[in-house]
Design an enzyme around this catalytic site. Structure first.
Site, PDB file in Angstrom:
ATOM      1  N   PRO A   1      -5.542  10.534   4.718  1.00 18.04           N
ATOM      2  CA  PRO A   1      -6.224  10.136   3.483  1.00 18.04           C
ATOM      3  C   PRO A   1      -7.674   9.717   3.725  1.00 18.04           C
ATOM      4  O   PRO A   1      -8.034   9.229   4.799  1.00 18.04           O
ATOM      5  CB  PRO A   1      -5.409   8.940   2.981  1.00 18.04           C
ATOM      6  CG  PRO A   1      -4.185   8.888   3.846  1.00 18.04           C
ATOM      7  CD  PRO A   1      -4.569   9.529   5.143  1.00 18.04           C
TER       8      PRO A   1
ATOM      9  N   SER B   1      -5.903   9.567   9.047  1.00 12.05           N
ATOM     10  CA  SER B   1      -7.049   9.142   8.248  1.00 12.05           C
ATOM     11  C   SER B   1      -8.142  10.192   8.375  1.00 12.05           C
ATOM     12  O   SER B   1      -8.193  10.938   9.367  1.00 12.05           O
ATOM     13  CB  SER B   1      -7.577   7.793   8.747  1.00 12.05           C
ATOM     14  OG  SER B   1      -8.837   7.470   8.173  1.00 12.05           O
TER      15      SER B   1
ATOM     16  N   THR C   1      -6.222  -0.120  -1.211  1.00 10.22           N
ATOM     17  CA  THR C   1      -5.079  -0.934  -0.801  1.00 10.22           C
ATOM     18  C   THR C   1      -5.623  -2.230  -0.209  1.00 10.22           C
ATOM     19  O   THR C   1      -6.801  -2.560  -0.397  1.00 10.22           O
ATOM     20  CB  THR C   1      -4.234  -0.199   0.269  1.00 10.22           C
ATOM     21  OG1 THR C   1      -5.034  -0.062   1.452  1.00 10.22           O
ATOM     22  CG2 THR C   1      -3.802   1.181  -0.212  1.00 10.22           C
ATOM     23  N   GLU C   2      -4.796  -2.927   0.570  1.00  2.17           N
ATOM     24  CA  GLU C   2      -5.255  -4.123   1.279  1.00  2.17           C
ATOM     25  C   GLU C   2      -6.049  -3.767   2.537  1.00  2.17           C
ATOM     26  O   GLU C   2      -6.507  -4.659   3.259  1.00  2.17           O
ATOM     27  CB  GLU C   2      -4.047  -4.985   1.671  1.00  2.17           C
ATOM     28  CG  GLU C   2      -3.277  -5.526   0.487  1.00  2.17           C
ATOM     29  CD  GLU C   2      -2.006  -6.252   0.914  1.00  2.17           C
ATOM     30  OE1 GLU C   2      -1.778  -6.405   2.132  1.00  2.17           O
ATOM     31  OE2 GLU C   2      -1.246  -6.663   0.027  1.00  2.17           O
TER      32      GLU C   2
ATOM     33  N   LYS D   1      -7.236   6.855  15.241  1.00  2.00           N
ATOM     34  CA  LYS D   1      -6.777   7.871  14.289  1.00  2.00           C
ATOM     35  C   LYS D   1      -6.964   9.283  14.847  1.00  2.00           C
ATOM     36  O   LYS D   1      -6.203  10.196  14.501  1.00  2.00           O
ATOM     37  CB  LYS D   1      -7.492   7.699  12.943  1.00  2.00           C
ATOM     38  CG  LYS D   1      -7.023   6.454  12.181  1.00  2.00           C
ATOM     39  CD  LYS D   1      -5.516   6.460  11.942  1.00  2.00           C
ATOM     40  CE  LYS D   1      -5.054   5.290  11.109  1.00  2.00           C
ATOM     41  NZ  LYS D   1      -3.591   5.324  10.836  1.00  2.00           N
TER      42      LYS D   1
ATOM     43  N   TYR E   1     -11.433   2.245  15.707  1.00  2.00           N
ATOM     44  CA  TYR E   1     -10.538   2.687  14.636  1.00  2.00           C
ATOM     45  C   TYR E   1     -10.502   4.216  14.588  1.00  2.00           C
ATOM     46  O   TYR E   1      -9.418   4.812  14.520  1.00  2.00           O
ATOM     47  CB  TYR E   1     -10.979   2.128  13.281  1.00  2.00           C
ATOM     48  CG  TYR E   1     -10.113   2.634  12.153  1.00  2.00           C
ATOM     49  CD1 TYR E   1      -8.793   2.206  12.019  1.00  2.00           C
ATOM     50  CD2 TYR E   1     -10.596   3.573  11.241  1.00  2.00           C
ATOM     51  CE1 TYR E   1      -7.983   2.688  11.006  1.00  2.00           C
ATOM     52  CE2 TYR E   1      -9.787   4.062  10.229  1.00  2.00           C
ATOM     53  CZ  TYR E   1      -8.481   3.613  10.112  1.00  2.00           C
ATOM     54  OH  TYR E   1      -7.671   4.111   9.101  1.00  2.00           O
TER      55      TYR E   1
ATOM     56  N   VAL F   1       5.667  -3.301  14.667  1.00  2.00           N
ATOM     57  CA  VAL F   1       5.728  -2.033  15.398  1.00  2.00           C
ATOM     58  C   VAL F   1       5.093  -2.129  16.786  1.00  2.00           C
ATOM     59  O   VAL F   1       5.392  -1.307  17.660  1.00  2.00           O
ATOM     60  CB  VAL F   1       5.071  -0.871  14.619  1.00  2.00           C
ATOM     61  CG1 VAL F   1       5.814  -0.597  13.325  1.00  2.00           C
ATOM     62  CG2 VAL F   1       3.590  -1.124  14.374  1.00  2.00           C
TER      63      VAL F   1
ATOM     64  N   ASN G   1       3.842   5.007   8.920  1.00  2.00           N
ATOM     65  CA  ASN G   1       2.757   4.581   8.050  1.00  2.00           C
ATOM     66  C   ASN G   1       2.035   3.336   8.555  1.00  2.00           C
ATOM     67  O   ASN G   1       0.853   3.149   8.262  1.00  2.00           O
ATOM     68  CB  ASN G   1       3.308   4.319   6.642  1.00  2.00           C
ATOM     69  CG  ASN G   1       2.337   3.550   5.768  1.00  2.00           C
ATOM     70  OD1 ASN G   1       1.327   4.083   5.327  1.00  2.00           O
ATOM     71  ND2 ASN G   1       2.638   2.278   5.533  1.00  2.00           N
TER      72      ASN G   1
ATOM     73  N   GLY H   1       0.773  -1.230   0.000  1.00  2.00           N
ATOM     74  CA  GLY H   1       0.000   0.000   0.000  1.00  2.00           C
ATOM     75  C   GLY H   1       0.805   1.280   0.000  1.00  2.00           C
ATOM     76  O   GLY H   1       1.768   1.457  -0.757  1.00  2.00           O
TER      77      GLY H   1
END
Length: 249
Positions: free
Chosen positions: A180, A137, A185-186, A154, A150, A58, A84, A12
């Site tokens: 973004p 995000s 992406t995945e 963010k 989620y 990470v 990222n 990604g």
């Protein structure tokens, strides 16, 4: 030649970042959990620039610390950090959410960003120079149904970026976040646990951003003159107006 370290570089946005920075004569440190993909990307990028790969998760603070401490001298002065690595797991209302999904998102999106930053920032402070880009995000700017944890992670990235900017200002370190909207992406496959049909429906009827679109924007931000810091940037596809308002054809 400047050095950039990119987490989540095996797919990604991270992989697209590695490619554009290599193309623009950065030394590149690619980090990820999938050894086969890291090896493949290192082989590709080494045709353009000097590349070093680090295999770690990470969310494992000991692995993060050890991996970054192991960098050879020619890669040890990190000029640009692109935080990222991140993920979304599940899309359930709060009452049905999975504790394991919540832990995974908090551990990677928040704690992982902190672990990597903690390992890299001291060198930037010593040199009184550096640039940190955190990938947030649109979910860090607003909330939506079933996004709960989620979105919370963010929002935390957004808050951490603003706090980092203040704390690191005396040392001449630039800090910014790229937020973004819909990027193909995945991401959705992970969120829907491999349900490719459901993932494909997320982007049905619109033209989403590509990883290369976001990477190009990140490179633009990093390549501004040093007296310019783009500290907060939301990037959306034209077909998207907010997290929930999308023009599907």
């Amino acid at each position: 030649m400047k050095t950039v370290l990119i987490t989540g570089a095996t797919s990604g946005i991270g992989r697209a970042c590695a490619r554009i920075f290599a193309k623009n004569s950065f030394k590149v440190i690619i980090c990820g959990r999938r050894e086969d993909r890291l090896s493949e990307l290192q082989d590709e990028l080494s045709q353009r620039t000097e590349v070093h790969s680090l295999l770690f998760d990470v969310s494992d603070k000991q692995s993060v610390t050890a991996a970054i401490a192991s960098l050879p001298p020619i890669f040890s002065n990190i000029d640009v950090l692109v935080n990222n690595a991140g993920n979304a797991h599940g899309l359930d209302p709060i009452q049905n959410g999975s504790l394991d999904d919540w832990d995974a998102m908090i551990d990677i999106n928040v704690k992982g960003l902190l672990y990597v930053s903690k390992a890299v920032i001291p060198g930037m402070v010593d040199r009184k120079k550096g640039h940190i880009i955190n990938i947030g995000s649109i979910a860090g700017k607003e909330v939506y149904a079933n996004g709960n944890v989620y979105c919370a992670t963010k929002h935390a990235v957004d808050a951490l970026t603003k706090s980092m900017l203040i704390d690191l200002n005396p040392f001449g370190i630039k800090v910014g976040a790229i937020h973004p909207g819909m990027v193909e992406t995945e991401f959705s496959e992970v969120r829907f646990k491999g349900d490719t049909d459901r993932a494909a429906n997320v982007y049905k009827g619109l033209t989403p951003l590509s990883p290369e679109d976001v990477a190009d924007t990140i490179h633009f931000v990093v390549s501004r003159p040093y007296h310019i810091n783009i500290s907060d940037l939301v990037i959306l596809p034209t077909d998207q107006a907010s997290a929930t308002v999308v023009n599907r054809k």
